[in-house]
Motif scaffolding. Structure first.
Motif, PDB file in Angstrom:
ATOM      1  N   TRP A  66       0.818  -1.225   0.000  1.00  0.00           N
ATOM      2  CA  TRP A  66       0.000   0.000   0.000  1.00  0.00           C
ATOM      3  C   TRP A  66       0.846   1.267   0.000  1.00  0.00           C
ATOM      4  CZ3 TRP A  66       0.780   3.341   3.980  1.00  0.00           C
ATOM      5  CH2 TRP A  66       1.314   2.816   5.161  1.00  0.00           C
TER       6      TRP A  66
ATOM      7  N   TYR B 101       1.418   3.632  -3.298  1.00  0.00           N
ATOM      8  CA  TYR B 101       0.335   4.238  -4.078  1.00  0.00           C
ATOM      9  C   TYR B 101      -0.148   5.520  -3.413  1.00  0.00           C
ATOM     10  CZ  TYR B 101       0.625  -0.373  -6.128  1.00  0.00           C
ATOM     11  OH  TYR B 101       1.108  -1.504  -6.716  1.00  0.00           O
TER      12      TYR B 101
ATOM     13  N   SER C  21       4.540   1.801  -8.819  1.00  0.00           N
ATOM     14  CA  SER C  21       4.423   2.862  -7.809  1.00  0.00           C
ATOM     15  C   SER C  21       4.115   4.200  -8.473  1.00  0.00           C
ATOM     16  CB  SER C  21       5.737   2.967  -7.036  1.00  0.00           C
ATOM     17  OG  SER C  21       5.734   4.115  -6.220  1.00  0.00           O
ATOM     18  N   ASP C  22       3.341   5.032  -7.794  1.00  0.00           N
ATOM     19  CA  ASP C  22       3.144   6.401  -8.288  1.00  0.00           C
ATOM     20  C   ASP C  22       3.548   7.425  -7.224  1.00  0.00           C
ATOM     21  OD1 ASP C  22       1.046   6.109  -6.523  1.00  0.00           O
ATOM     22  OD2 ASP C  22      -0.546   6.599  -7.945  1.00  0.00           O
TER      23      ASP C  22
END
Ligand SMILES: NC(=O)c1ccc[n+]([C@@H]2O[C@H](COP(=O)([O-])OP(=O)(O)OC[C@H]3O[C@@H](n4cnc5c(N)ncnc54)[C@H](O)[C@@H]3O)[C@@H](O)[C@H]2O)c1
Length: 370
Positions: free
Chosen positions: A168, A171, A223-224
Motif C-alpha cells: 500500500w 500508491y 508505484s506512483d
C-alpha cells in the motif's frame, strides 16, 4: 479504566509497527493493558490474538472504537484509513495515538485534530525519533542555549531498501506520498520541535524504482509515489534547514537501520544525532572536531519509565517510549507530546513540498496552527 485502574488500550492495525513498537512498549507499562485488537486481515488478527493473549478481536475498527472495555486506541493502519478511524475514536471518547503521517493531507489532519479537541481526548502523533536519546539531549542542549543561536538544521535519512513492491505504501491514493510522508515527515517534525516554526519551503521529490513486481516476482501496478524527497526551508527565526531522504541509497544498510544524521549548527557549537548510535551525541566547538560524547543517563528514557536502557538494541528500544508518553498523558490528564497539532504542523510543510515541486517555486507556510 479497568477495575484494576489500568488504561485499556486497543490496537487498530496489527502489522509491522504495532508488533515492533507499540505492543512491546505497552508490555513494559504496568499502568496499562492490551484489551482489544483489530485488523482487516482475519488471518493476521487470529495470529496476533494468540501471540499476545488477547480475547477481544474484530475486523471492524469502528466496532473496536465503540467497545466499552477500551479507553484508548493506537491507530497503525495504512495512511488513507487514519482520519476516519481517529475521528470515530474521538467521538466515542477514546484517547488516540495515531501513526504518521496523520492523514493524506493537511485538511484530513485538521479534521482529526478538531475531533480530538472537541471531544476532550488525549491525542498523540507517533513521531518516533523525538524519543531517541541523542535527539532528546540535543534538544536540551539547544533549549539551554549551550549551542548558541541555531543557524543551520541539516537532516539526512538514507536507506538501502529492496526495489520490489512496498504494498500500500507505493500508491498515492493509500499513502499520500512516498519517502516524503513515510520518512522525511518525521524530520520535518523534529526540526520544528528543535528550531521552531518553518516560514517557507521549496523542495523536490523523485521516483526511480518502478516497483512493478513483488519480492516473489509477481507483477503489480507500478508505484506512483516518490522514493527520494528533499526540501530547503527557512525557519521563522531566520535559521535555515536542508533535508534529504531516500530508500535507494546503496551501501547504507547498517543492520537495517540505515543512515540518519540530524545536525544543528549554532553560533556557539554543533551537535549531531545519529540513529544507528542513539545513545551517543557528536559535539563540536570552534577549533575542535566533532567528537562522540555519551548521552547523560537522564536522557536515555523518559522520567519514571521502568524501561532498562541497557536492554535491547539501542536503535530499537527507545521506540517503546512512545507508549509510555501516551499512557502518561492519559494518567496525568495532560496533553501528549507530540500531539495531533504537531502532526498537523508537519503535514502542512510536507504538503507544501509537493506543491513547491509541482509549481517549481517557494511556498509560504501559514503561521502555526491553530
Ligand atoms: N512511527 C514510525 O516510526 C513508523 C514506522 C513504520 C510504520 N509507521 C506507520 O504505521 C502505519 C502502519 O504501518 P505498518 O508498517 O505497520 O504497515 P503494515 O502494512 O505492516 O500494517 C498495517 C495493518 O493494518 C491493517 N489494516 C488495513 N486497513 C485496516 C483498517 N481499515 N482497519 C484495521 N486494520 C487495517 C492491515 O491488514 C495491516 O495488517 C502507517 O501509517 C505507517 O506510516 C510508522
Amino acid at each position: 479504566m479497568s477495575r484494576s485502574g489500568k488504561v485499556r488500550v486497543g490496537m487498530i492495525g496489527v502489522g509491522q509497527v504495532t508488533a515492533y513498537h507499540h505492543v512491546p512498549g505497552l508490555a513494559l507499562d504496568s499502568r496499562a493493558e492490551l484489551s482489544a485488537i483489530c485488523d482487516t486481515e482475519p488471518g493476521l488478527l487470529g495470529q496476533r490474538a494468540n501471540e499476545w493473549g488477547v480475547s477481544r478481536a474484530t475486523t471492524d475498527p469502528i466496532e473496536l472504537c465503540n467497545w466499552e472495555e477500551v479507553d484508548a486506541v493506537v491507530i497503525a493502519t495504512p495512511n488513507d484509513t487514519h482520519a476516519s478511524i481517529a475521528i470515530a475514536a474521538a467521538k466515542a471518547g477514546k484517547h488516540v495515538m495515531c501513526e504518521k503521517p496523520l492523514g493524506l493531507n493537511a485538511g484530513e489532519v485538521r479534521a482529526m485534530y478538531e475531533a480530538a479537541r472537541d471531544h476532550g481526548v488525549v491525542h498523540m502523533t507517533a513521531f518516533t525519533y523525538r524519543f531517541a536519546p541523542a535527539m532528546r539531549y540535543l534538544r536540551s542542549l539547544l533549549k539551554s542555549g549551550a549551542l548558541g543561536v541555531p543557524r543551520h538544521f541539516r537532516s539526512q535519512r538514507f536507506l538501502d531498501w529492496p526495489e520490489t513492491s512496498w504494498g500500500w505504501r507505493q500508491y498515492r491514493a493509500r499513502a499520500g506520498a512516498g519517502d516524503l510522508f513515510d520518512m522525511t515527515i518525521h524530520r520535518i517534525d523534529f526540526a520544528i520541535d528543535l528550531v521552531g516554526p518553518i516560514a517557507r519551503v521549496t523542495g523536490a521529490v523523485a521516483r526511480f524504482a518502478p516497483r512493478d513486481h513483488d519480492a516473489a516476482g509477481k507483477p503489480c501496478p507500478p508505484s506512483d509515489v516518490d522514493d527520494w524527497s528533499s526540501l530547503i526551508g527557512e525557519f521563522e527565526s531566520g535559521a535555515t534547514g536542508v533535508w534529504e531522504g531516500t530508500t535507494l541509497a546503496k551501501g547504507y544498510h547498517r543492520d537495517g537501520f540505515g543512515h540518519e544524521w540530524a545536525e544543528i549548527n549554532g553560533s556557539e557549537g554543533s551537535a549531531v544525532y545519529r540513529l544507528h548510535e542513539p545513545n551517543v551525541i557528536l559535539l563540536g566547538k570552534t577549533g575542535s572536531d566533532l567528537a562522540p560524547t555519551p548521552v547523560p543517563s537522564a536522557f536515555l528514557k523518559p522520567e519514571g519509565s521502568p524501561r532498562d536502557p541497557s536492554v535491547g538494541a539501542p536503535a530499537t528500544v527507545f521506540r517503546y517510549d512512545l507508549m509510555w508518553e501516551f499512557v502518561s498523558a492519559i494518567v496525568e490528564k495532560r496533553p501528549a507530546a507530540p500531539s495531533f497539532l504537531d502532526g498537523w504542523n508537519a503535514q502542512v510543510v510536507a504538503d507544501a513540498v509537493l506543491d513547491a515541486h509541482a509549481r517549481r517555486t517557494w511556498v509560504e507556510i501559514p503561521p502555526s496552527r491553530p
